[in-house]
Design a protein around this motif. Structure first.
Motif, short mmCIF file in Angstrom:
data_model
loop_
_atom_site.label_atom_id
_atom_site.label_comp_id
_atom_site.label_asym_id
_atom_site.label_seq_id
_atom_site.Cartn_x
_atom_site.Cartn_y
_atom_site.Cartn_z
N LYS A 70 6.04 -1.52 -7.73
CA LYS A 70 7.25 -2.30 -8.01
C LYS A 70 7.01 -3.76 -7.64
O LYS A 70 7.39 -4.67 -8.39
CB LYS A 70 8.40 -1.72 -7.18
N ILE A 71 6.37 -3.98 -6.49
CA ILE A 71 6.05 -5.34 -6.06
C ILE A 71 5.15 -6.01 -7.10
O ILE A 71 5.27 -7.19 -7.40
CB ILE A 71 5.35 -5.31 -4.68
N GLU A 88 6.07 4.35 -5.16
CA GLU A 88 6.09 3.31 -6.19
C GLU A 88 6.22 1.89 -5.63
O GLU A 88 6.08 0.93 -6.37
CB GLU A 88 7.27 3.56 -7.14
N PHE A 89 6.49 1.80 -4.32
CA PHE A 89 6.76 0.46 -3.78
C PHE A 89 5.71 -0.59 -4.14
O PHE A 89 6.06 -1.64 -4.68
CB PHE A 89 6.96 0.54 -2.26
N PRO A 90 4.42 -0.32 -3.90
CA PRO A 90 3.44 -1.36 -4.24
C PRO A 90 3.41 -1.68 -5.74
O PRO A 90 3.13 -2.82 -6.12
CB PRO A 90 2.10 -0.78 -3.78
N ARG A 120 5.37 3.25 -13.40
CA ARG A 120 5.42 3.55 -11.96
C ARG A 120 5.59 5.04 -11.75
O ARG A 120 4.91 5.65 -10.93
CB ARG A 120 6.62 2.82 -11.33
N ARG A 121 6.49 5.60 -12.52
CA ARG A 121 6.79 7.02 -12.34
C ARG A 121 5.56 7.88 -12.68
O ARG A 121 5.24 8.83 -11.97
CB ARG A 121 7.97 7.39 -13.24
N ARG A 142 1.19 6.50 -1.11
CA ARG A 142 1.69 5.14 -1.25
C ARG A 142 0.53 4.14 -1.11
O ARG A 142 0.43 3.18 -1.88
CB ARG A 142 2.76 4.86 -0.20
N GLN A 148 10.20 6.61 -4.55
CA GLN A 148 10.38 5.16 -4.35
C GLN A 148 9.37 4.60 -3.36
O GLN A 148 8.90 3.48 -3.52
CB GLN A 148 11.80 4.87 -3.85
N ASN A 175 -0.50 -9.77 2.71
CA ASN A 175 0.03 -9.53 1.36
C ASN A 175 -0.85 -10.14 0.27
O ASN A 175 -0.60 -9.94 -0.91
CB ASN A 175 1.48 -10.04 1.23
N PHE A 194 -1.29 1.56 -4.19
CA PHE A 194 -1.64 0.14 -4.10
C PHE A 194 -3.02 -0.12 -4.70
O PHE A 194 -3.34 -1.22 -5.09
CB PHE A 194 -1.60 -0.28 -2.62
N THR A 222 -6.36 -4.92 0.38
CA THR A 222 -6.58 -3.79 1.28
C THR A 222 -5.23 -3.23 1.68
O THR A 222 -4.22 -3.90 1.55
CB THR A 222 -7.32 -4.22 2.55
N CYS A 223 -5.23 -1.99 2.16
CA CYS A 223 -3.96 -1.37 2.50
C CYS A 223 -4.15 -0.49 3.74
O CYS A 223 -5.20 0.10 3.95
CB CYS A 223 -3.46 -0.53 1.33
N PHE A 225 9.48 4.07 4.21
CA PHE A 225 10.79 3.43 4.17
C PHE A 225 11.87 4.51 4.20
O PHE A 225 12.02 5.27 3.24
CB PHE A 225 10.91 2.56 2.93
#
Lengths: 357, 271
Positions: A104-105, A100-102, A113-114, A150, A97, A76, A154, A80-81, A90
């Motif tokens: 949002k984090i 957008e996860f990374p 995000r959108r 996704r 969603q 974390n 990131f 890198t991803c 998820f």
């Protein structure tokens, strides 16, 4: 290599109890390249990508990212991803969603995000309406694209792929291989991909690293590895191959150890009494007409013929009991019957000498 | 493929018999609670709802309800928290003594509860703790927390460990992963476990009998009244106990359906 090294492994070793999964790996990954690490299952490639992504730490050795030591930096904290084999989407979240996860984090607000998610949907050729769709309602190929989107959201310096295409059917896999290759060019990011499928590796990568028993056996472009494999394992791993054990007889001349090879005047860089393996790919073996010459020739009996669509493969029995594989384009099909006595030949310019310790 | 008429008839008879065997005794208690007679007897001659009124006025009954509720609520809270982390240890993480843990943590479920209650009472005496409703919480937990763990663990088995790894890989810390990934995915299991824990504690008799000391829970009181000094309130209190269990069951079913629907509707991006 001309371009700059982005990721560097120095003597990286990983042990699980008494088992050595990775044995002193040293590898430079260039900025912006598409490197594929290929190996059979159990070769250590999954262990390697987990170390690179920071999900495990090596037992010894160091990993550097752009010159900074990141050996023990957890996943974390790394820029890198990874795209997982299972994709790890998820299931309780929508496509939007997930993408957008990374963000949002990272604390981006909803509008930003959108906007980014919409851009990525477009980049990956997913309809904008998919934003609110449940991830579990998507097809296999769509899920691949969501997982990619996704990972791109990131905005990683390096993208890792843990055989994400392995579960798909052949045609979809081929399509996604092409898209991945295009995406690599479009984004200019470094892609590190692991797979057990050589075909996948050759279709996509700039450079291939072959792994076996926790070691990197050879790295190079697909053509380099195909034409000049370092050892028999790589030669056989890279598709059909004919291997002749040979021994030098002085002055660059040689003899076949398993079956008689009629060598002409051409010579090999092989000392007297030194042993090596002469490799010839099936497409470079010719059926010789009477009087036709080749650097090297041998006799055999036609055993089998396999139609492979665009190509035809022949199995020719040799006097020593081994078989030799010959491949021709379908339009240059050899007209023979099973049991026919044939003379085969190849030129040393199309062969490769494998010297193993 | 349609079943043969004989199969259909057999299934129907089976279904009716099952329902009768399972629910007739409970229905009988409900009927008895409306009987005007002071003693349990069938058939019921005159109906009345006076026992409910009396039960609700009675301070004994309200004390019983409060005690039972306190115990059940505390057992539920602790079981769910312990069960949640226990289930992760049970199903999600590979560690050295996991196999041993998996066997031993479930074992108390199969202990005879009377023996467990007696053993715990002896322990409380040995360490000098006076049994009250609080010690009953500890006693209930020995039996119920493993059940809650099992219920959540079943859910945890069905989830891909790569989900947490992926979240971590995208920069999430432990608490973010817990809040965004682990908890929402295990949530249905957590709700079921909480419900199980509450209801099992609410209705428990053998453990409470040994470990509540001078305090009384509803099941204990019902038993005591049947053994000596029967009260016409027994059927009505029993029915109310049952009614509360039913209400809870229905409420949690509704809760699960609602969160499911909200999740499906929550397309806006906020999790």
């Amino acid at each position: 290599m001309a371009s700059q090294t982005v990721l560097r492994l120095e003597g990286v070793t990983k042990r699980f109890g008494s088992f050595t999964a990775l044995d002193s790996i040293t590898l430079d990954i260039a900025d912006g390249e598409f490197l594929t690490i290929v190996g059979p299952s159990g070769s250590g490639k999954t262990t390697m990508i987990r170390l690179l992504a920071g999900m495990d730490a090596p037992s010894s050795g160091e990993i550097y990212l752009s010159g900074n030591r990141i050996t023990h930096l957890p996943a974390n904290k790394r820029p890198t991803c990874m795209v997982f084999q299972s994709l790890a989407l998820f299931p309780h979240r929508t496509v939007g969603q997930n993408i957008e996860f990374p963000l949002k984090i990272r604390g981006l607000d909803r509008a930003a995000r959108r906007a980014r998610a919409m851009e990525l949907l477009q980049l990956l050729r997913l309809p904008a309406g998919y934003y609110g769709k449940g991830v579990m309602q998507c097809s296999g190929g769509e899920r691949q694209r969501v997982a990619l989107a996704r990972a791109l959201a990131f905005d990683p310096e390096i993208l890792f792929f843990d055989e994400p295409l392995s579960a798909l059917d052949y045609r979809l896999r081929k399509t996604l291989e092409k898209e991945l290759r295009a995406l690599h060019r479009q984004t200019g990011k470094t892609f590190v991909y692991i797979t057990h499928s050589l075909e996948e590796a050759m279709a996509m990568s700039d450079r291939i690293a072959i792994m076996r028993s926790g070691r990197i056996v050879q790295t190079g472009t697909a053509a380099e590895i195909y034409n000049t494999p370092k050892d028999r394992f790589v030669a056989e791993f890279m598709g059909e191959v004919n291997l002749f054990p040979v021994e030098g007889t002085g002055g660059g001349h040689f003899k076949g150890l398993a079956e008689p090879l009629q060598a002409g005047t051409a010579t090999l860089a092989l000392d007297a009494a030194a042993r090596a393996t002469l490799m010839v790919r099936p497409e470079f073996v010719r059926f010789l007409a009477p009087g036709e010459m080749a650097d090297c020739s041998l006799e055999g009996e036609l055993h089998n013929e396999f139609a492979l669509g665009s190509r035809v493969q022949y199995e020719v029995g040799l006097p020593g009991g081994r078989a030799l594989t010959v491949e021709k384009l379908a339009e240059a099909r050899f007209d023979g019957n099973y049991g026919d006595h044939v003379t085969l030949g190849f030129d040393l310019a199309h062969s490769h000498l494998i010297r193993e310790a | 493929m349609p079943h043969k008429p004989i199969t259909r008839a057999a299934l129907l008879v089976y279904g009716i018999l099952t329902l009768l065997v399972l629910y007739l005794p409970i229905a009988a208690i409900a009927f008895a609670s409306f009987s005007k007679a002071r003693y349990l007897s069938f058939p019921i001659e005159r109906y009345t709802s006076q026992w409910y009124g009396k039960a609700l006025e009675s301070s004994t009954v309200s004390d019983l309800i409060v005690t039972s509720f306190k115990v059940a609520f505390a057992v539920m809270l602790v079981s769910v928290v312990a069960g949640f982390f226990g289930a992760l240890a049970f199903a999600r993480y590979r560690w050295r003594f996991r196999g041993v843990f998996q066997k031993f943590v479930l074992l108390p479920i199969f202990f005879p509860q009377a023996v467990l209650g007696l053993a715990l009472l002896m322990w409380f005496n040995a360490i000098g703790v006076t049994p009250t409703w609080q010690t009953a919480i500890a006693a209930h937990l020995v039996w119920i927390a493993p059940i809650a763990t099992l219920v959540i663990a079943i859910r945890a088995y069905g989830f891909d460990p790569a989900l947490e790894e992926a979240a971590r890989d995208m920069g999430a810390g432990y608490w973010q992963i817990l809040r965004e990934i682990t908890l929402p995915l295990l949530w249905p299991g957590v709700v079921s476990a909480g419900l199980f824990a509450f209801l099992l504690s609410w209705g428990n008799f053998p453990l409470s009998l040994f470990t509540t000391g001078a305090d009384l829970t509803l099941p204990e009181w019902l038993y005591a009244k049947m053994v000596s000094g029967y009260s016409p309130l027994v059927p009505s209190v029993g029915s109310m106990t049952l009614a509360l269990s039913l209400i809870l069951l229905l409420a949690s079913a509704a809760c699960i359906r609602l969160t499911g629907r909200r999740r499906r509707r929550a397309n806006g991006g906020e999790g």
